[in-house]
Scaffold this motif. Sequence first.
Motif, short mmCIF file in Angstrom:
data_model
loop_
_atom_site.label_atom_id
_atom_site.label_comp_id
_atom_site.label_asym_id
_atom_site.label_seq_id
_atom_site.Cartn_x
_atom_site.Cartn_y
_atom_site.Cartn_z
N PRO A 56 -11.53 -26.58 -62.59
CA PRO A 56 -10.78 -27.54 -62.08
C PRO A 56 -11.95 -28.81 -62.36
O PRO A 56 -13.15 -28.52 -62.15
CB PRO A 56 -10.68 -27.35 -60.55
CG PRO A 56 -10.54 -25.94 -60.49
CD PRO A 56 -11.50 -25.40 -61.34
N TRP A 57 -11.45 -29.96 -62.53
CA TRP A 57 -12.31 -30.62 -63.03
C TRP A 57 -13.10 -31.42 -61.60
O TRP A 57 -14.09 -32.21 -61.94
CB TRP A 57 -11.47 -32.37 -63.42
CG TRP A 57 -12.28 -33.29 -63.92
CD1 TRP A 57 -12.51 -34.53 -63.40
CD2 TRP A 57 -12.85 -33.42 -65.29
NE1 TRP A 57 -13.26 -35.45 -64.00
CE2 TRP A 57 -13.33 -34.64 -65.20
CE3 TRP A 57 -12.84 -32.57 -66.43
CZ2 TRP A 57 -14.21 -34.94 -66.56
CZ3 TRP A 57 -13.53 -32.86 -67.44
CH2 TRP A 57 -14.24 -34.20 -67.59
N ALA A 58 -12.54 -31.06 -60.41
CA ALA A 58 -13.27 -31.56 -59.31
C ALA A 58 -14.66 -30.70 -59.12
O ALA A 58 -15.55 -31.54 -58.59
CB ALA A 58 -12.40 -31.36 -58.34
N GLN A 59 -14.83 -29.81 -60.09
CA GLN A 59 -15.94 -28.91 -60.16
C GLN A 59 -16.76 -29.42 -60.98
O GLN A 59 -18.10 -28.78 -61.30
CB GLN A 59 -15.96 -27.39 -59.95
CG GLN A 59 -14.87 -26.93 -58.83
CD GLN A 59 -14.53 -25.46 -58.80
OE1 GLN A 59 -15.08 -24.46 -59.76
NE2 GLN A 59 -13.58 -24.86 -57.96
N VAL A 60 -16.46 -30.11 -62.33
CA VAL A 60 -17.43 -30.38 -63.28
C VAL A 60 -18.12 -31.44 -63.20
O VAL A 60 -17.60 -32.59 -62.70
CB VAL A 60 -16.25 -30.35 -64.53
CG1 VAL A 60 -17.14 -30.65 -65.72
CG2 VAL A 60 -15.58 -29.10 -64.81
#
Length: 285
Positions: A56-60
């Motif tokens: 997920p982009w929130a973790q990147v």
Amino acid sequence: MTVASLSLGASARADDGQDEVTLKSGGTIRGTVVSSEPGTSVKIIELGDKEVRVIPWAQVSDVERGKFAPKSAAQPGPAGPGYGAAPPPQPVPVPAPTLGAPGVVRLHVESPKPVRVIEEASTTVGAYGGYGFAIHQFRPVCVSPCDKVIDGSDGRRYSLSPEDMPPPDPFTVSQMTGDVTLHVAPGSYGRRQGGFWLTVLGTTAVVTGGSFLLVDALVTSSSDGPKDTGLSTVSLVALIGGGAVLVGGIVLLATSGTSVTLEQRGGKPPGKAAQVKPRYWLGEF
């Protein structure tokens, strides 16, 4: 078949592991990024794996493609100063003389016979073994009718190299400007040779006649009375005839040379060219 092909391509790229995904937790994932959609997710095949992992982009925190790609070998650039062969020197163009300046003229030569204008480029003076010498370097300028711009502002000397006639004395154009015509009056080698021999014969006749006349006077003065030896008449004839021949020879010699005159075109009448006297200290006679 299409799915199999994509899987094989992804597997081959996964072995490379040239990309890296940095997580906000501080960890990193190395592999091959399949797709990166900001705000949505990052799909990556981890190094040594064949399955696509979706993050997920929130973790990147960051996606860096090609971080571990092999660096290409640096190609050598051109050699700097002091290395390799030096480039050949480029000739420096000589600026053309500007017509209108004093001594810069457009020379037109009028001569019944072809003549070449020669410029005295430089003179080197030296000494060797107790003897002085002068070396003159000459440069051909043009052939009649010439019509070429020449720079004589520094007082340099010009001369003519004519065909079948005696060369005239050198001249200069330092006091002239604009269009100038050089008029050439050809001399004659035949007239010069004839004048030489007439001068020799006339001198011989004058000396012989004078000697006979002196002898006749001595003989007459030593005798008791007037006595005609016959030498007086011969002596007078030789003396007068030899004098006439001598004068004729001198006239031929004086008129056998080639003469030049310079004409400033544009209203100035023709005048005698500025003749240059021989520089005896440089070996000129």
